[in-house]
Structures are given as C-alpha cells and as structure tokens.
Design a protein around this motif. Structure first.
Motif, short mmCIF file in Angstrom:
data_model
loop_
_atom_site.label_atom_id
_atom_site.label_comp_id
_atom_site.label_asym_id
_atom_site.label_seq_id
_atom_site.Cartn_x
_atom_site.Cartn_y
_atom_site.Cartn_z
N MET A 186 0.84 -1.20 0.00
CA MET A 186 0.00 0.00 0.00
C MET A 186 0.87 1.25 0.00
N ARG A 187 0.56 2.18 -0.91
CA ARG A 187 1.34 3.40 -1.02
C ARG A 187 0.46 4.48 -1.62
N LEU A 188 0.56 5.68 -1.09
CA LEU A 188 -0.17 6.79 -1.68
C LEU A 188 0.36 7.06 -3.08
N ASP A 189 -0.53 7.29 -4.04
CA ASP A 189 -0.06 7.75 -5.34
C ASP A 189 -0.16 9.28 -5.37
N ARG A 190 0.26 9.86 -6.48
CA ARG A 190 0.33 11.32 -6.56
C ARG A 190 -1.06 11.95 -6.41
N GLU A 191 -2.07 11.34 -6.98
CA GLU A 191 -3.42 11.88 -6.90
C GLU A 191 -3.94 11.84 -5.46
N GLN A 192 -3.69 10.73 -4.76
CA GLN A 192 -4.13 10.62 -3.37
C GLN A 192 -3.39 11.62 -2.48
N ASP A 248 13.92 -5.40 11.97
CA ASP A 248 12.46 -5.29 12.06
C ASP A 248 11.92 -5.89 13.35
N ALA A 249 12.43 -7.08 13.70
CA ALA A 249 11.95 -7.75 14.91
C ALA A 249 12.31 -6.96 16.17
N ASP A 250 13.51 -6.37 16.17
CA ASP A 250 13.92 -5.54 17.31
C ASP A 250 13.01 -4.33 17.46
N VAL A 251 12.72 -3.68 16.35
CA VAL A 251 11.87 -2.49 16.38
C VAL A 251 10.47 -2.85 16.88
N LEU A 285 2.61 4.66 17.83
CA LEU A 285 4.03 4.99 17.74
C LEU A 285 4.41 5.01 16.27
N LEU A 286 5.19 6.02 15.87
CA LEU A 286 5.73 6.09 14.52
C LEU A 286 7.24 6.22 14.63
N VAL A 287 7.95 5.14 14.31
CA VAL A 287 9.41 5.10 14.45
C VAL A 287 10.05 5.44 13.12
N THR A 288 10.89 6.48 13.10
CA THR A 288 11.63 6.83 11.88
C THR A 288 12.95 6.07 11.88
N ARG A 289 13.28 5.44 10.73
CA ARG A 289 14.38 4.47 10.68
C ARG A 289 15.40 4.81 9.60
N SER A 290 15.58 6.10 9.29
CA SER A 290 16.56 6.54 8.28
C SER A 290 16.32 5.81 6.96
N PRO A 309 -3.42 1.06 17.07
CA PRO A 309 -4.29 0.29 17.97
C PRO A 309 -4.98 -0.87 17.26
N GLU A 310 -5.29 -0.71 15.96
CA GLU A 310 -6.01 -1.76 15.23
C GLU A 310 -5.21 -3.06 15.18
N ALA A 311 -3.88 -2.94 15.12
CA ALA A 311 -3.02 -4.12 15.08
C ALA A 311 -2.56 -4.53 16.47
N LEU A 312 -3.17 -3.92 17.48
CA LEU A 312 -2.78 -4.17 18.88
C LEU A 312 -1.31 -3.90 19.11
N HIS A 313 -0.72 -3.10 18.19
CA HIS A 313 0.67 -2.65 18.30
C HIS A 313 1.70 -3.77 18.15
N ARG A 314 1.26 -4.99 17.91
CA ARG A 314 2.21 -6.11 17.92
C ARG A 314 2.95 -6.26 16.59
N GLU A 315 2.30 -5.95 15.50
CA GLU A 315 2.92 -6.05 14.19
C GLU A 315 2.94 -4.67 13.55
N PRO A 316 4.05 -3.96 13.64
CA PRO A 316 4.09 -2.63 13.05
C PRO A 316 3.96 -2.69 11.53
N TRP A 317 3.37 -1.64 11.00
CA TRP A 317 3.24 -1.52 9.55
C TRP A 317 4.51 -0.84 9.04
N LEU A 318 5.27 -1.52 8.19
CA LEU A 318 6.57 -1.04 7.73
C LEU A 318 6.41 -0.24 6.45
#
Length: 334
Positions: free
Chosen positions: A1-7, A222-225, A241-246, A255-264
């Motif tokens: 999933m990724r925003l396109d230019r129109e979105q 990824d697993a550490d994060v 939480l939004l972690v910036t990873r360079s 909250p929807e994912a119960l925070h266990r599996e971050p969306w990368l």
C-alpha cells in the motif's frame, strides 16, 4: 500500500488551512558558510573564511515552519526573550505569516541560538547559546495559559521537545487535561530523558536511537523495532508509535493491530544530503494530516514522502505541497 500522486494531492488539499498547535522549545538556527584553505597558526584547527550566513527557524519554530510550508496554520506556543535573537526570530515568523500571539516573553532566559559553521559543504562546528535551568513559576504559568488559548479550534497538538525547559511536568499535566477535555490528539517528538512526561500521548515519533534509549532494548532489525516499540507503547500507555528508521523508512504501530505487528513503510528518500530537521518535518506533516481527518497510515505515508524531500536539502528545511507532489512524480517515473 502506497499513496499515489493523486491521493497525496487530495490529502494536501485537505490539510490547507487546518489549525495545528505546536508546544515546545523555540530556537533560532544560524548557519555560517565559508571556505577552508589553511590551518590556524594558533591551534591545530581549520580557519573558515565566512562568505555568507543564513538564519532560519529552529526547534518548535521549525515544526511551525513545516506546518506552514505544507499549507496548515500553526499556532506556536513557547518562550523567547526580547533580545536580538528573539527579534530576529519574530521577523522570520512574520515573514512566513506564522502567528506570534501565543509566544511567552521570558526576560530571565535568552532566546536559544544554535550556530552551525559549514566549511566545504561539511558541518565543522556547532555553537549552542542557551539556558537550561528550570523555568520560573511565571514562565510556566504563562505557557499553561497560552496553551489553553492556543488549543481553541485546533485539530492536533504537537509537542516538540528539545529538553530546553518548555516541556515540563506542570505544562504536560495541563496538556493531558486539556486534550482529554477537548478531544484533541497530541503527538510527541520525544527526548528520552523526558519519557515520563509523555504518558498517555496519542502518538510519539522517535527515531531508532531514541527508541533504544526509551525502551532500553535494541532497535536495529524489524523484529527488534517491533519488540522495542511494543514495550514503549505499553510502558507509556500510548495509543500509537511512529518510528523513523533513516534508510529503512518507518514503522507505524496502531491500535487496530494491537501494536504487535508494526506496519513497515519503505523510505521515500532518493538522495540523503542532510537529515537535520527531518524529524520536525515528519511530525508536522503527520499531525497536519491527522488534523485534516486522514487515517494514521495515510498520514505516515505523506510524512514519509515529505521527509524524503527534506533530507535532500542542506540544513534545517521544509517541504511544500509542490515539492512533495513532484517527489511522487519522480518516484512513479522510476
């Protein structure tokens, strides 16, 4: 999933005119640019012959500048002094059309200045002029009253903490009270030493180094994060939480994912020239998108794209809607 230019364009349109409050440490960032051709005879250090200089908004003021650049209307809450740096800072705010009504004049603390010396396109030295003793009771009271007035009609509050004193226990107690009463999301750019102050925040935006310091866990892979992020969410009772990873992009805990599996989210940067100020861009664009009604994933993707623009610039910088959309166009052309 990724925003396109129109979105992305539609979301940037929704952001225009949205009011977002910024509470934090207001600074003036100075840059001295020059050439280096010899070593000083007085000490083994390079001599920089300054050819030009530049002053920009720093700290929480740079977050406000990023909000303004993307089309939102920032309401800045912080302190400064009526000194030369403070007047210069006010001039920069006025030049961008950023309201100064909620700034608190503190005669006991000089306006914070960070001066960076750049020689041959490389930062050689940074000089900090600041006072970091605890705020006076009058300054704290002024910040609390200013914050309450600033939150009228805003869609989100950003806490921009540089550990210079504006973000303190009494002020954060007022943040929690007011945001709960007004149902305003509050989003924190943290300093690890201030972790207890952020309890109950809607979301935090640490980088991986800050996440490691906050959670006392490694945050490389990824697993550490995922493990460190979950520990952080639970310890501080965060909603997200939004972690910036360079170069690895971002990791979003919801909250929807119960925070266990971050969306990368993979990085949007094509060329990294300078990462200073990129965190300010991320939190500004994310909060502005949230204030416009976007969901967390959309907001994070747009913030990621804006950061991809800013790291390609020298020094503290911002990203405009036009630059962000051009960035999407360039990415789609690859």
């Amino acid at each position: 999933m990724r925003l396109d230019r129109e979105q992305a364009g539609a979301l940037l349109g929704l952001i225009r005119g949205r009011r977002v409050a910024v509470l934090g440490d207001v600074m003036l960032d100075e840059y001295l640019f020059g050439e280096v051709s010899r070593i000083s005879p007085e000490a083994p250090v390079p001599i920089v012959r300054v050819s030009r200089e530049r002053a920009v908004l720093g700290g929480a003021a740079n977050v406000a500048a990023n909000l303004k650049a993307v089309g939102a209307e920032p309401v800045l809450v912080g302190t400064l002094q009526d000194d030369a740096a403070g007047r210069r800072l006010r001039g920069l705010l006025a030049g961008l059309g950023i309201t100064q009504d909620r700034l608190v004049v503190d005669p006991t603390r000089p306006t914070i200045i960070k001066t960076r010396v750049i020689g041959q396109q490389q930062q050689m030295l940074r000089i900090d002029r600041e006072e970091t003793d605890p705020f006076s009771a009058a300054a704290v009271d002024g910040l609390c009253r200013s914050l309450e007035a600033a939150l009228e009609g805003v869609g989100a509050l950003i806490i921009s903490d540089y550990a210079k004193g504006s973000v303190n226990a009494p002020v954060m107690d007022r943040v929690r009270l007011l945001c709960a009463r007004l149902d305003i999301p509050w989003i924190v750019d943290p300093k690890p030493s201030h972790a207890p102050l952020y309890r109950g925040a809607t979301l935090m935006t640490p980088n991986t180094k800050e996440l490691t310091e906050l959670s006392h866990l490694p945050a490389k892979g990824d697993a550490d994060v995922a493990a460190a992020g979950l520990a952080m969410v639970e310890a501080l009772e965060l909603k997200g939480l939004l972690v910036t990873r360079s170069e690895k992009g971002m990791a979003l805990f919801t909250p929807e994912a119960l925070h266990r599996e971050p969306w990368l989210i993979p990085t949007e940067a094509r060329e990294v020239f300078d990462v200073s100020g990129a965190g300010d861009t991320v939190i500004a664009v994310f909060a502005a998108a949230i204030a416009s009604g976007a969901d967390w994933k959309q907001s994070a993707m747009l913030a990621n794209a804006a950061a991809g623009v800013v790291v390609g610039k020298m020094g503290t910088a911002t990203a405009t809607p036009e630059e962000i959309l051009r960035h999407y166009q360039d990415q789609e052309a690859i």
